[in-house]
Design an enzyme around this catalytic site. Structure first.
Site, PDB file in Angstrom:
ATOM      1  N   TYR A   1      -2.324 -70.155  24.457  1.00 48.96           N
ATOM      2  CA  TYR A   1      -1.170 -70.985  24.079  1.00 48.96           C
ATOM      3  C   TYR A   1      -0.194 -70.276  23.145  1.00 48.96           C
ATOM      4  CZ  TYR A   1      -3.926 -75.074  25.691  1.00 48.96           C
ATOM      5  OH  TYR A   1      -4.661 -75.971  26.407  1.00 48.96           O
TER       6      TYR A   1
ATOM      7  N   HIS B   1     -12.037 -72.388  29.465  1.00 49.83           N
ATOM      8  CA  HIS B   1     -10.732 -73.041  29.627  1.00 49.83           C
ATOM      9  C   HIS B   1     -10.304 -73.156  31.093  1.00 49.83           C
ATOM     10  CE1 HIS B   1      -6.264 -72.991  28.019  1.00 49.83           C
ATOM     11  NE2 HIS B   1      -6.509 -74.032  28.807  1.00 49.83           N
TER      12      HIS B   1
END
Ligand SMILES: NC(=O)c1ccc[n+]([C@@H]2O[C@H](COP(=O)([O-])OP(=O)(O)OC[C@H]3O[C@@H](n4cnc5c(N)ncnc54)[C@H](OP(=O)(O)O)[C@@H]3O)[C@@H](O)[C@H]2O)c1
Length: 313
Positions: free
Chosen positions: A58, A118
């Protein structure tokens, strides 16, 4: 703020979690500065949020680390993630360890509370289970991670096939699942399993474009009608969810959307990502309001009960 226990982890967490990824990435996507993004994280903490979700991909771990500099480490629960698929699939243990060390450095911490694989797709679950989990368990033993988590790739896996596999194994203390008023399929496919095993459950996708932009909701509704997944006469095609404001006494569709997820049995934390201080405040207020009246929630379940092929984006 309301707090709850994150399933068998025993962690005390705020029901509103700050999503540091998603379309806004704390405002970085709208060209806000790292300083502004860190201020938003601190503002969330000041409002009682203690659950922060980030990830190595991110670009916000460093911001979270900066925002937490003056805050005792045990006041917050940090959730972060190892990107998947790995860039070096032949060396999963080495890459995982290296990724974790880098995350710890960016977050300025000695440990991660919840470390996730993830965005795992169904076809990759076997690899994760066989090759990554043993190293994750070692890292847990070493005290570098407290609990193992796994997040689905909701855009590719809207009916939760990966998490259905994951819940058959006992490794995962925490999962992250896509759930919202439009695709409620996690209620029957995932939540019975998490409730049975007391797995900590984080919701993502509570609000994306379809529930924050009326024109997108009209498009999504028309598409669902055309596919025969909802009854065309169940809602006004021009304003399909207007009954939530009238009968549900919701202040906005976004307000209804967060409250719907928050009060679903089995859901512990609803993640909300934003770059806007006003949205953050409104969303925390929604997540701490009571549920909408039961007949309204029942109507939503009736209308969208067959939908498992959209994300709500
Ligand atoms: N597979 C995975 O592991 C995965 C995938 C996706 C997300 N996540 C995590 O889950 C978190 C939540 O993700 P999400 O998919 O639910 O999206 P999100 O990050 O919560 O993003 C919500 C979107 O809605 C807008 N929004 C928020 N509040 C609003 C309001 N009150 N009114 C109008 N618009 C509003 C935001 O834009 P503004 O900036 O304008 O408010 C943003 O574009 C992410 O931040 C991330 O941490 C994980």
């Amino acid at each position: 703020m309301d707090y709850t226990t994150l399933g068998r982890t025993g962690l005390k967490v705020s029901v509103a979690g700050l999503g540091c990824g998603g379309p806004s990435r704390l405002g970085l996507r709208a060209n806000k500065s790292a300083k502004e993004a860190a201020a938003l994280v601190r503002r969330a903490i000041d409002m009682g949020v203690n659950f922060l979700d980030t990830a190595e991909v991110y670009g916000t771990e460093e911001i979270v680390g900066k925002a937490l500099e003056a805050i005792p480490r045990d006041r917050v629960v940090i959730s972060t993630k190892k990107a998947f698929p790995l860039s070096d699939p032949a060396n999963p243990a080495g890459e995982l360890r290296k990724g974790l060390e880098q995350s710890l450095k960016r977050l300025k911490s000695d440990y991660i509370d919840v470390y996730h694989a993830h965005g795992v797709e169904p076809q990759d679950y076997g690899y994760v289970s066989d090759r990554l989990v043993p190293e994750m368990l070692k890292l847990k033993e070493e005290g570098k991670i407290r609990f193992l988590g796994i997040t689905e790739a909701f855009v590719e896996d809207m009916d939760h096939r990966m998490l259905q596999q994951a819940l058959k194994e006992g490794y995962w203390d925490v999962i992250m699942v896509g759930y919202n008023m439009l695709n409620q399929s996690a209620r029957t496919k995932i939540l019975p399993g998490t409730l049975k095993e007391n797995v900590g459950t984080l919701v993502m996708f509570a609000v994306r474009r379809a529930l924050s932009r009326p024109e997108r909701l009209r498009e999504v509704w028309a598409d669902l009608v055309q596919k025969g997944l909802v009854a065309g006469n169940a809602c006004d095609p021009e304003d399909p969810l207007n009954f939530l404001l009238r009968e549900g006494k919701a202040s906005t569709i976004v307000d209804a959307a967060y409250r719907f997820c928050r009060h679903e049995p089995g859901v512990h934390v609803v993640l909300s990502g934003t770059g806007s201080a006003d949205h953050l405040k409104a969303n925390i207020e929604s997540l701490t309001k009571p549920p909408m009246p039961p007949p309204v929630t029942a109507r939503l379940k009736e209308i969208f009960g067959k939908v498992d092929c959209i994300t709500g984006n």
